[in-house]
Design an enzyme around this catalytic site. Structure first.
Site, PDB file in Angstrom:
ATOM      1  N   PHE A  51       1.245  -1.678  -0.576  1.00 42.36           N
ATOM      2  CA  PHE A  51       0.103  -0.409  -0.278  1.00 42.36           C
ATOM      3  C   PHE A  51       0.705   1.551  -0.197  1.00 42.36           C
ATOM      4  CE2 PHE A  51      -2.471   2.386   2.870  1.00 42.36           C
ATOM      5  CZ  PHE A  51      -2.925   3.896   2.226  1.00 42.36           C
ATOM      6  N   LYS A  86       7.643  -4.225  15.406  1.00 39.72           N
ATOM      7  CA  LYS A  86       8.401  -3.093  14.997  1.00 39.72           C
ATOM      8  C   LYS A  86       8.634  -2.260  15.723  1.00 39.72           C
ATOM      9  CE  LYS A  86       7.656  -1.108  11.117  1.00 39.72           C
ATOM     10  NZ  LYS A  86       7.745  -1.109   9.715  1.00 39.72           N
ATOM     11  N   TYR A 110       2.657  -7.067  15.773  1.00 35.16           N
ATOM     12  CA  TYR A 110       3.145  -6.532  14.913  1.00 35.16           C
ATOM     13  C   TYR A 110       3.945  -5.210  15.738  1.00 35.16           C
ATOM     14  CZ  TYR A 110       2.514  -2.274  11.938  1.00 35.16           C
ATOM     15  OH  TYR A 110       3.164  -1.322  11.108  1.00 35.16           O
ATOM     16  N   THR A 154       5.952   3.183  12.677  1.00 38.79           N
ATOM     17  CA  THR A 154       4.915   3.057  12.439  1.00 38.79           C
ATOM     18  C   THR A 154       3.829   3.878  14.064  1.00 38.79           C
ATOM     19  OG1 THR A 154       2.198   2.295  13.691  1.00 38.79           O
ATOM     20  CG2 THR A 154       4.357   1.386  14.154  1.00 38.79           C
ATOM     21  N   ASP A 155       3.253   4.963  14.070  1.00 39.41           N
ATOM     22  CA  ASP A 155       2.829   4.775  15.779  1.00 39.41           C
ATOM     23  C   ASP A 155       2.878   3.958  17.138  1.00 39.41           C
ATOM     24  OD1 ASP A 155       0.901   4.093  14.752  1.00 39.41           O
ATOM     25  OD2 ASP A 155      -0.132   6.487  15.353  1.00 39.41           O
ATOM     26  N   GLU A 156       2.433   3.259  16.865  1.00 37.28           N
ATOM     27  CA  GLU A 156       2.086   2.173  17.204  1.00 37.28           C
ATOM     28  C   GLU A 156       3.449   1.389  18.581  1.00 37.28           C
ATOM     29  OE1 GLU A 156      -0.853  -1.050  16.029  1.00 37.28           O
ATOM     30  OE2 GLU A 156      -1.277  -0.397  14.320  1.00 37.28           O
TER      31      GLU A 156
HETATM   32  P1  NAD Z   1       1.567  -3.352   3.102  1.00 41.41           P
HETATM   33  O1  NAD Z   1       1.427  -5.083   3.590  1.00 41.41           O
HETATM   34  O2  NAD Z   1      -0.295  -2.801   2.516  1.00 41.41           O
HETATM   35  O3  NAD Z   1       3.083  -3.892   2.671  1.00 41.41           O
HETATM   36  C1  NAD Z   1       3.681  -4.316   2.489  1.00 41.41           C
HETATM   37  C2  NAD Z   1       4.350  -5.063   1.756  1.00 41.41           C
HETATM   38  O4  NAD Z   1       5.694  -6.199   2.066  1.00 41.41           O
HETATM   39  C3  NAD Z   1       3.959  -6.143   0.584  1.00 41.41           C
HETATM   40  O5  NAD Z   1       4.216  -6.015  -0.577  1.00 41.41           O
HETATM   41  C4  NAD Z   1       4.807  -7.603   0.859  1.00 41.41           C
HETATM   42  O6  NAD Z   1       4.379  -7.804  -0.217  1.00 41.41           O
HETATM   43  C5  NAD Z   1       6.303  -6.821   1.093  1.00 41.41           C
HETATM   44  N1  NAD Z   1       7.125  -7.980   2.234  1.00 41.41           N
HETATM   45  C6  NAD Z   1       6.492  -8.675   3.006  1.00 41.41           C
HETATM   46  N2  NAD Z   1       7.070  -9.550   3.498  1.00 41.41           N
HETATM   47  C7  NAD Z   1       8.096  -9.207   2.512  1.00 41.41           C
HETATM   48  C8  NAD Z   1       9.838  -9.915   2.831  1.00 41.41           C
HETATM   49  N3  NAD Z   1       9.775 -10.655   3.382  1.00 41.41           N
HETATM   50  N4  NAD Z   1      10.576  -9.466   2.227  1.00 41.41           N
HETATM   51  C9  NAD Z   1       9.998  -8.207   0.728  1.00 41.41           C
HETATM   52  N5  NAD Z   1       8.962  -7.439   1.148  1.00 41.41           N
HETATM   53  C10 NAD Z   1       7.802  -8.034   1.751  1.00 41.41           C
HETATM   54  O7  NAD Z   1       2.482  -2.882   4.126  1.00 41.41           O
HETATM   55  P2  NAD Z   1       1.914  -0.877   4.674  1.00 41.41           P
HETATM   56  O8  NAD Z   1       0.139  -0.580   5.012  1.00 41.41           O
HETATM   57  O9  NAD Z   1       2.327  -0.255   2.834  1.00 41.41           O
HETATM   58  O10 NAD Z   1       3.126  -0.682   5.314  1.00 41.41           O
HETATM   59  C11 NAD Z   1       4.585  -0.317   4.635  1.00 41.41           C
HETATM   60  C12 NAD Z   1       4.859  -0.142   6.140  1.00 41.41           C
HETATM   61  O11 NAD Z   1       4.640   1.193   7.222  1.00 41.41           O
HETATM   62  C13 NAD Z   1       5.073  -1.108   7.579  1.00 41.41           C
HETATM   63  O12 NAD Z   1       6.790  -1.164   7.839  1.00 41.41           O
HETATM   64  C14 NAD Z   1       3.838  -0.525   8.501  1.00 41.41           C
HETATM   65  O13 NAD Z   1       4.887  -0.848   9.514  1.00 41.41           O
HETATM   66  C15 NAD Z   1       4.646   1.144   7.733  1.00 41.41           C
HETATM   67  N6  NAD Z   1       3.584   1.561   8.436  1.00 41.41           N
HETATM   68  C16 NAD Z   1       1.688   1.519   7.321  1.00 41.41           C
HETATM   69  C17 NAD Z   1       1.129   2.359   8.621  1.00 41.41           C
HETATM   70  C18 NAD Z   1       0.008   1.123   7.788  1.00 41.41           C
HETATM   71  O14 NAD Z   1      -0.597   2.659   8.490  1.00 41.41           O
HETATM   72  N7  NAD Z   1      -0.477   1.315   7.059  1.00 41.41           N
HETATM   73  C19 NAD Z   1       1.058   3.106   8.908  1.00 41.41           C
HETATM   74  C20 NAD Z   1       2.438   3.536   9.809  1.00 41.41           C
HETATM   75  C21 NAD Z   1       3.873   2.671   9.470  1.00 41.41           C
HETATM   76  O1  TDX Z   2     -12.464  -5.161  10.835  1.00 38.45           O
HETATM   77  C1  TDX Z   2     -12.251  -4.461  11.631  1.00 38.45           C
HETATM   78  N1  TDX Z   2     -12.793  -3.932  12.346  1.00 38.45           N
HETATM   79  C2  TDX Z   2     -12.898  -2.250  13.338  1.00 38.45           C
HETATM   80  O2  TDX Z   2     -13.538  -2.394  14.426  1.00 38.45           O
HETATM   81  C3  TDX Z   2     -10.856  -3.836  11.321  1.00 38.45           C
HETATM   82  C4  TDX Z   2     -10.295  -4.288  10.102  1.00 38.45           C
HETATM   83  C5  TDX Z   2     -10.048  -2.643  12.133  1.00 38.45           C
HETATM   84  N2  TDX Z   2     -11.435  -2.255  13.252  1.00 38.45           N
HETATM   85  C6  TDX Z   2     -10.965  -1.406  14.346  1.00 38.45           C
HETATM   86  C7  TDX Z   2      -9.215  -0.961  14.629  1.00 38.45           C
HETATM   87  C8  TDX Z   2      -8.310  -0.655  14.782  1.00 38.45           C
HETATM   88  O3  TDX Z   2      -9.138   0.430  16.119  1.00 38.45           O
HETATM   89  O4  TDX Z   2     -10.352  -0.381  13.379  1.00 38.45           O
HETATM   90  C9  TDX Z   2      -9.398   0.129  13.845  1.00 38.45           C
HETATM   91  C10 TDX Z   2      -8.610   0.348  12.508  1.00 38.45           C
HETATM   92  O5  TDX Z   2      -7.958  -0.696  12.386  1.00 38.45           O
HETATM   93  P1  TDX Z   2      -6.708  -1.821  11.204  1.00 38.45           P
HETATM   94  O6  TDX Z   2      -7.732  -0.596   9.423  1.00 38.45           O
HETATM   95  O7  TDX Z   2      -6.375  -2.962  11.094  1.00 38.45           O
HETATM   96  O8  TDX Z   2      -4.806  -0.917  11.552  1.00 38.45           O
HETATM   97  P2  TDX Z   2      -4.549  -0.498  12.972  1.00 38.45           P
HETATM   98  O9  TDX Z   2      -4.868  -1.963  13.684  1.00 38.45           O
HETATM   99  O10 TDX Z   2      -4.864   0.752  13.884  1.00 38.45           O
HETATM  100  O11 TDX Z   2      -2.934  -0.232  12.578  1.00 38.45           O
HETATM  101  C11 TDX Z   2      -2.590   0.479  11.412  1.00 38.45           C
HETATM  102  O12 TDX Z   2      -2.419   1.361  11.441  1.00 38.45           O
HETATM  103  C12 TDX Z   2      -1.014   1.563  11.810  1.00 38.45           C
HETATM  104  C13 TDX Z   2      -2.216  -0.489   9.740  1.00 38.45           C
HETATM  105  O13 TDX Z   2      -2.470  -1.639   9.944  1.00 38.45           O
HETATM  106  C14 TDX Z   2      -0.771  -0.944  10.506  1.00 38.45           C
HETATM  107  O14 TDX Z   2       0.431  -1.458   9.874  1.00 38.45           O
HETATM  108  C15 TDX Z   2      -0.134   0.799  10.712  1.00 38.45           C
HETATM  109  O15 TDX Z   2       1.511   0.318  11.357  1.00 38.45           O
END
Ligand code: NAD
Ligand code: TDX
Length: 357
Positions: free
Chosen positions: A15, A165, A161, A135-137
């Site tokens: 993503f 991280k 998770y 991540t902020d988590e």
């Molecule tokens: P995502 O799950 O959409 O994408 C992760 C990607 O990493 C995928 O394309 C997957 O194929 C690849 N991957 C997984 N394991 C691998 C491996 N062993 N070798 C090579 N590639 C691999 O994740 P995202 O939501 O795009 O998050 C990307 C990064 O940003 C992560 O490090 C996540 O912790 C961080 N992040 C995400 C959010 C969020 O809200 N989604 C917020 C803050 C930080």
């Molecule tokens: O079906 C659901 N119902 C629900 O109530 C899902 C999937 C989530 N939730 C709640 C859980 C969380 O409080 O919604 C909130 C958001 O959930 P997610 O989309 O799973 O995100 P979150 O767990 O907050 O984590 C995301 O943000 C920080 C990303 O997945 C992480 O990769 C990132 O680091």
């Protein structure tokens, strides 16, 4: 000084990674962008079809858990900068299957750090950078008050998770302090936008509303998340890549807190309008289900350092961003369908530019 950058972006078929890859490939034709991704269930080459075949872009299907392959990749591609996003990213999956998170997020990061150190020790270049996208988590959970996570907040991860991280972030800082590896870390809040895997709240609920499926709200929906448009995160990463200070941490967020239930009501109401439904129709799909184990109550990021030191601010108001996001998922049904029927796993790029090593 060498200005041509050979940038390795890990996780660029996911993503956020796909947005970072797109931004850098289009904005910097003078750089070469290597997108390294193992294509796990979360990796989707349909996320980046628009940049396939560009001269300054190469896709490498590789696993960061393979240390020798990372060593070889960094050397053969003469990598000068690494933006590390590859990770297992879904909290629910980290509860049902934690060990893969430890492997990818901790050991995979250690492999990249060590491989970068070994190669960069052999070159005279001065501008290397290992950029850890986190991540902020890692900071834990906040109470329902006015507090926010700052760069000085102590780490207190509480899910497999976030613990994985946090471990990775600690390793990055260990390679900085011990080996002088030039690193930077950013910790971002929840992202939303196009191309997000439909296991995460916003794309899952858009899909379910559209298809009249139940909306599983964990607990009472009182948990708070701080949402940032994914393209603003990508711009922040670009800013830190070029202007961040070595050894520093930057918090990135939208100052945009929503309880889950308020956000879900907004999604339902906007979808009612877009789909010409009776007001309130989509809200009737809401179903309160068992809470997520260890569900962090509230996240909120203080992103003032990004504004003060790097002049970065989110560009979109949430109302604009969420509307763009809903429209994208409604207008890109095939993208969603390819995931739902599994066919996205068989995507093969029309231009294979893998290196033979
Ligand atoms: P995502 O799950 O959409 O994408 C992760 C990607 O990493 C995928 O394309 C997957 O194929 C690849 N991957 C997984 N394991 C691998 C491996 N062993 N070798 C090579 N590639 C691999 O994740 P995202 O939501 O795009 O998050 C990307 C990064 O940003 C992560 O490090 C996540 O912790 C961080 N992040 C995400 C959010 C969020 O809200 N989604 C917020 C803050 C930080
Ligand atoms: O079906 C659901 N119902 C629900 O109530 C899902 C999937 C989530 N939730 C709640 C859980 C969380 O409080 O919604 C909130 C958001 O959930 P997610 O989309 O799973 O995100 P979150 O767990 O907050 O984590 C995301 O943000 C920080 C990303 O997945 C992480 O990769 C990132 O680091």
């Amino acid at each position: 000084m060498d200005t041509k950058k050979n940038i390795l972006i890990t996780g660029g078929a996911g993503f956020i990674g796909s947005h970072v890859v797109r931004l850098l490939v289009n904005k910097y034709p003078e750089y070469h962008i290597y997108n390294l991704d193992a294509l796990t269930y979360a990796g989707n080459l349909y996320n980046i079809t628009d940049i396939e075949g560009k001269d300054n872009y190469t896709f490498l299907q590789r696993d960061i858990c393979d240390l020798d392959l990372m060593r070889q990749t960094i050397k053969d591609c003469d990598i000068s900068h690494i933006i590390h996003l590859a990770a297992e990213s879904h909290v629910d999956r980290s509860i049902s299957n934690p060990l893969v998170f430890l492997n990818t997020n901790i050991l995979g990061t250690a492999n990249l750090l060590q491989a970068a150190k070994e190669y960069w020790d052999t070159t005279s270049r001065q501008d290397h950078l290992f950029y850890q996208v986190s991540t902020d988590e890692v900071y834990g959970a906040l109470e329902m008050d006015n507090t926010m996570f700052t760069e000085d907040t102590a780490y207190d991860p509480r899910s497999p998770y976030s613990a994985s991280k946090a471990s990775a972030d600690h390793l990055v800082r260990a390679w900085y302090h011990t080996f002088k590896l030039p690193v930077v870390v950013s910790n971002c809040s929840n992202n939303y936008g196009s191309h997000q895997f439909p296991e995460k709240l916003i794309p899952l609920f858009i899909h379910n509303i559209k298809n009249n499926l139940a909306l599983p709200v964990y607990g009472k929906g009182e948990n708070v998340r701080d949402w940032l448009y994914v393209e603003d995160h990508a711009r922040a990463i670009d800013t830190i890549l070029h202007r961040g200070k070595i050894g520093e941490t930057y918090n990135i967020g939208g100052h945009n807190e929503w309880t889950n239930i308020d956000l879900i009501h907004l999604l339902c109401d906007l979808m009612d309008q877009k789909l010409d439904r009776k007001p309130g129709q989509s809200r009737s799909l809401i179903s309160f289900v068992t809470d997520r184990a260890g569900h962090d109550l509230r996240y909120a990021i203080d992103a003032s350092k990004m504004q003060r030191e790097l002049d970065w601010l989110p560009s979109l108001q949430f109302e604009q961003g969420i509307e763009l996001t809903i429209d994208w998922y409604l207008n890109n049904e095939t993208w969603l369908q390819n995931i739902m029927d599994g066919s996205y796993r068989n995507y093969s790029p029309t231009v294979q530019k893998d290196l033979s090593i």
